[in-house]
Write an enzyme that holds these catalytic residues in place. Structure first.
Site, PDB file in Angstrom:
ATOM      1  N   ARG A  93       0.892  -1.255   0.058  1.00  0.00           N
ATOM      2  CA  ARG A  93       0.035   0.006  -0.171  1.00  0.00           C
ATOM      3  C   ARG A  93       0.775   1.328  -0.082  1.00  0.00           C
ATOM      4  O   ARG A  93       1.650   1.327   0.736  1.00  0.00           O
ATOM      5  CB  ARG A  93      -0.751   0.102   1.316  1.00  0.00           C
ATOM      6  N   ASP A 160      -1.446  -4.841  15.175  1.00  0.00           N
ATOM      7  CA  ASP A 160      -2.266  -4.121  15.883  1.00  0.00           C
ATOM      8  C   ASP A 160      -2.520  -4.041  17.637  1.00  0.00           C
ATOM      9  O   ASP A 160      -2.628  -3.421  18.140  1.00  0.00           O
ATOM     10  CB  ASP A 160      -3.919  -4.599  15.182  1.00  0.00           C
ATOM     11  N   HIS A 188      -8.154  -6.389   9.677  1.00  0.00           N
ATOM     12  CA  HIS A 188      -6.613  -5.457   9.866  1.00  0.00           C
ATOM     13  C   HIS A 188      -6.958  -4.495   8.924  1.00  0.00           C
ATOM     14  O   HIS A 188      -6.328  -4.482   7.945  1.00  0.00           O
ATOM     15  CB  HIS A 188      -5.446  -6.426   9.656  1.00  0.00           C
TER      16      HIS A 188
END
Length: 333
Positions: A93, A160, A188
């Site tokens: 990403r 996380d 997620h």
């Protein structure tokens, strides 16, 4: 007598996350200080030159547990007889990208890897998907590996969880190891629900509820949740690249606990195939609190969820259903 070496594959092995992860695995942080390893490193053909450098560095580390390294761009070679798989490789990403942009590129990769696992890996292989969108990639991978149990495909929400633990530890000024049983529910993604309501903090010689230690429910429902949900984007904005060192550490933590188990009364968060517990949709990969024994995870049951939690569980569940539909549409197109 020395243990037999186990074969472990890391995909995206020339990338940023793998650069930290390979060292942790090879030096014994994940599978233990007595367990010899053969590392299989998979990447795409244009990355083979870089991968050669990584192989040289692994050799130059002179790690006693590392028996050999198999660099390859062929999934058949990469997944042959592996006992554990870290599926890190995926289109990353970048700034300004939405997760949905990632979906169509990445589900195709995970279909191919699922098929290769199905044909070539050990049938009890433990698969951890790190590449995003991790939950849906894990679901697709499992779908194309029908001979491997669905429970053996997991997605990483440990990063996380680690982020959430670190936030609470900083808030109440204790070492991070003093915080436990903080839960990540759902995807997620920015819809995940970091939940401290079942967490504990070890302070002054005893375990006390995290909510009491923090003493600020408003913070726990607002700034805490938002910081954890948006931490990945914050790292990208600061580093101009996505989380790598922390993601590698979390992948190691996830796999170590899966192989070795969790202490009594403690649980960790893993994206696992949903059976509908806590009202989550079935047959998506959803992050739940799990306890682990003898290499098998079990969803922790009987935790009370309030209306605030139910609302957030619903949001993240809906997103996973949408992702699943989109992923299947891409693959069947």
């Amino acid at each position: 007598m020395e243990s037999e070496p186990i074969r472990v594959v890391v995909t995206g092995a020339a990338g940023q996350i793998a650069y930290s992860l390979l060292y942790m695995i090879a030096k014994g942080d994940v599978f233990g200080s007595e367990q010899p390893l053969i590392l299989h490193l998979l990447d795409i053909p244009p990355m083979m030159g870089v991968l050669e450098g990584v192989v040289m560095e692994l050799s130059d580390c002179a790690l006693p547990l590392l028996r050999s390294v198999v660099p390859t761009d062929d999934p058949v070679v990469a997944f042959k007889d592996v006992a554990a798989a870290f599926l890190v490789g995926a289109m990353p990403r970048k700034q300004g990208m939405e997760r949905k942009d990632l979906l169509s590129a990445n589900v195709k990769i995970f279909k191919v890897q699922g098929e290769a696992l199905d044909k070539h890996a050990k049938k009890d292989v433990k698969v951890l998907v790190v590449g995003n969108p991790a939950n849906t990639n894990a679901l697709i991978c499992s779908r194309y590996a029908p001979s491997i149990p669905k429970e053996n495909f997991t997605a990483m929400t440990r990063l996380d969880q680690n982020r959430a633990q670190a936030q609470i530890a900083a808030k109440v000024n204790v070492p991070v190891a003093s915080v436990s049983n903080v839960i990540i529910w759902g995807n997620h993604s920015s819809t995940q629900f970091p939940d401290a309501s079942h967490g504990t903090v070890h302070m002054a010689g005893k375990d006390i509820p995290a909510r009491d230690a923090v003493g600020d429910d408003v913070w726990l429902r607002t700034a805490f949740v938002e910081t954890v949900q948006k931490r990945g984007a914050a790292v990208i904005n600061a580093r101009k690249m996505s989380s790598a060192m922390s993601a590698a550490k979390a992948a190691g933590d996830h796999m170590r606990d899966w192989f070795n188990g969790t202490p009594p009364g403690k649980f960790v968060s893993m994206g696992v195939i949903s059976d509908g517990s806590y009202g989550a949709p079935k047959d998506v990969v959803f992050s739940f609190p799990v306890s682990i024994k003898n290499g098998k995870w079990e969803i922790v049951q009987g935790l009370v969820t309030d209306d605030f939690a139910k609302e957030l569980l619903d949001v993240t569940g809906k997103e996973l259903l949408e992702e699943r539909a989109e992923a299947i549409a891409v693959i069947e197109a």
